[in-house]
Write an enzyme that holds these catalytic residues in place. Structure first.
Site, PDB file in Angstrom:
ATOM      1  CB  THR A  91      -0.975  -1.860  -1.123  1.00 11.49           C
ATOM      2  OG1 THR A  91      -0.485  -2.560  -2.544  1.00 11.49           O
ATOM      3  CG2 THR A  91      -0.878  -2.345  -0.062  1.00 11.49           C
ATOM      4  CG  ASN A 118       1.297   0.120  -6.080  1.00  4.45           C
ATOM      5  OD1 ASN A 118       0.369  -0.319  -5.005  1.00  4.45           O
ATOM      6  ND2 ASN A 118       2.255  -0.798  -6.512  1.00  4.45           N
ATOM      7  CD  GLU A 172       2.495  -3.269  -2.942  1.00  9.31           C
ATOM      8  OE1 GLU A 172       1.641  -3.221  -2.949  1.00  9.31           O
ATOM      9  OE2 GLU A 172       3.857  -4.269  -2.692  1.00  9.31           O
TER      10      GLU A 172
END
Ligand code: ADP
Ligand code: RBF
Ligand code: MG
Length: 454
Positions: free
Chosen positions: A328, A330, A386
């Site tokens: 993910t 961020n 995310e």
């Protein structure tokens, strides 16, 4: 190290829930067995009055034999009898609170022997799924209502192929669950946008509390108060737009809370206006059926007016989303305050582009984005944004500019019992998002004005 500690904690939580379900299940089973032995639970056909088991409490004609004696001891036989007399009318009122229409799909959670079913059918509804943790009451229900679909287990685990519901009833259940907020959140997730979740308890709070004092393991939780339900709406536990439509909790008397599950379009302010993307719409508009409406990727999503998220990819907590197979990227939440006001904690999806940086190829790809605090993992750290891009980049792109156009909401953020369950659910989110983005009208946002033209 942390992951291992976390894992054993998760396993402990999962097995605590399993053990608890076993306890509740065997309790209601033996109570129903006792009733059947006593001859109180004979045959019963359509139109029969709910069979008498004294007054109901949890589910009036379900397996609550032994709870009954506790309750009678707690509040006295006379009052118990009086409650019994009023019970049927109360159940009718609970069902009326859902505003059912003939074509509706209904989930009766903790259905027991099926006390609510005749009232639900009286509204002309035929598509009913009954769930209970105890096999014997459910068998009795099935005998009496062959046309009702029965599923044995914890409603939290009801498989996605059972679909979503126009109304969910949860009668005499919450006092038996370990975590009412988790339970409510998960039922709300199965309620269609604009649908109603009716939480009720005919014998009321005072009875449930007396029962809890006597059997804390069977009654681990208090019925939620109005402020607590409101807080679940405000803190994003429940989908945006969810409202407490009705709340009644008189000192002695039946408890009933009716939630209308958001998001829905009629009264929401412009910026959170949403429409439900149903499977039918998807099929009519394209091939969304291939993704979102299959049992694998099952579940609806809600369409949002587009929200643009743009920022440089920063380092996350390194808590292993990559190890989970779902890296993910961020984005810094402090630069996205305005957008986040329109995004309560939860899982969203849309299109994403690496717009600037070393390897920015300007391709626009599907993404899912979690806004939240990752409650599955201990440790706080505040809200993160995310983004998982559905593409194998084969490299990192920290510091590069990511642009996203968020187009839909899938579900609130949840606390899972294990990392495996979380990953499984994220895979489902990805399937839902992918299906929704393949179909018009969302497909065309791939060329949204906020993306850099290649
Ligand atoms: P962190 O905790 O630093 O966010 P992750 O394990 O979540 O670490 O990995 C995220 C990083 O992986 C992103 O910042 C990005 O540089 C890289 N990455 C590679 N492929 C993807 C992808 N498909 N989606 C998101 N990030 C990706
Ligand atoms: N974490 C949770 O604790 N609960 C969730 O419901 C949840 N949903 C997520 C959905 C998606 C699509 C993504 C990408 C992540 C989600 N996460 C959730 C966050 C996950 O815990 C996080 O990515 C890892 O902990 C790494 O930071
Ligand atoms: Mg990350």
């Amino acid at each position: 190290m942390e992951a291992r500690g976390q894992l054993s904690h998760d396993v402990a939580v999962a097995s605590a829930r399993e053990q608890h379900i076993e306890l509740i299940s065997s309790h209601f089973d033996s109570a129903m067995a006792a009733l059947l032995d006593a001859g109180a639970g004979g045959g019963g056909g359509p139109g029969d009055q709910p069979r008498g088991v004294g007054f109901g409490g949890p589910s009036p004609d379900s397996a609550i034999g032994s709870l009954l004696s506790e309750a009678e001891a707690a509040i006295g036989q006379g009052e118990a009898q009086q409650l019994k007399g009023e019970l049927d009318a109360m159940l009718a009122e609970f069902v009326a609170a859902a505003g059912l229409e003939p074509g509706n799909r209904i989930l009766d959670c903790g259905a027991g022997g099926g006390a609510l079913i005749p009232h639900i059918k009286a509204a002309g509804v035929t598509d009913i799924v009954a769930v209970d943790v105890a096999p014997l009451p459910l068998t009795v229900l099935k005998e009496r209502h062959d046309d009702v679909t029965c599923w044995l287990g914890d409603a939290l685990d009801l498989p996605p192929e059972y679909g979503d519901f126009d109304a969910v009833f949860c009668d005499g259940v919450l006092e038996h669950v370990l975590s009412p907020p988790d339970f409510i959140r998960s039922l709300a997730a199965r309620t269609k946008a604009g649908g109603r979740l009716v939480i009720c308890q005919a014998a009321g709070r005072a009875w449930a509390e007396a029962a809890r004092a006597q059997s804390p393991r069977l009654f681990p939780s208090e019925l939620p108060r109005e402020e607590e339900l409101q807080a679940l709406v405000e803190d994003g536990t429940l989908p945006p737009g969810t409202k407490v439509l009705e709340f009644s909790d008189p000192p002695p008397g039946p408890y009933v809370a009716v939630l209308q599950v958001g998001p829905f379009s009629d009264e929401a302010p412009e910026e959170v206006r949403v429409t439900l993307l149903t499977a039918e719409e998807g099929e009519a508009e394209g091939d969304r059926g291939a993704g979102a409406s299959t049992s694998e990727g099952g579940g609806d999503s809600w369409r949002l007016d587009p929200i643009v998220l743009q920022g440089r990819v920063v380092a996350g907590f390194g808590r292993g989303s990559r190890q989970m197979g779902i890296p993910t990227a961020n984005l810094p939440p402090e630069e996205l305050e305005e957008q986040l006001r329109r995004m309560p904690k939860g899982v969203y999806f849309g299109w994403a582009q690496l717009a600037a940086g070393e390897g920015a190829d300007l391709a626009v790809r599907k993404m899912v984005v979690n806004v939240g605090e990752r409650p599955t993992f201990a440790g706080g750290g505040g809200v993160t944004v995310e983004v998982h891009v559905m593409h194998d980049f084969g490299r990192d792109f920290y510091g590069e500019e990511l642009r996203c156009v968020v187009l839909g909401f899938i579900r609130p953020e949840m606390k899972f019992a294990s990392v495996e369950e979380l990953v499984g659910r994220i895979r489902e989110d990805i399937a839902i998002a992918s299906g929704a983005l393949d179909a018009e009208p969302l497909a065309e946002y791939k060329s949204h004005g906020s993306f850099v033209k290649p």
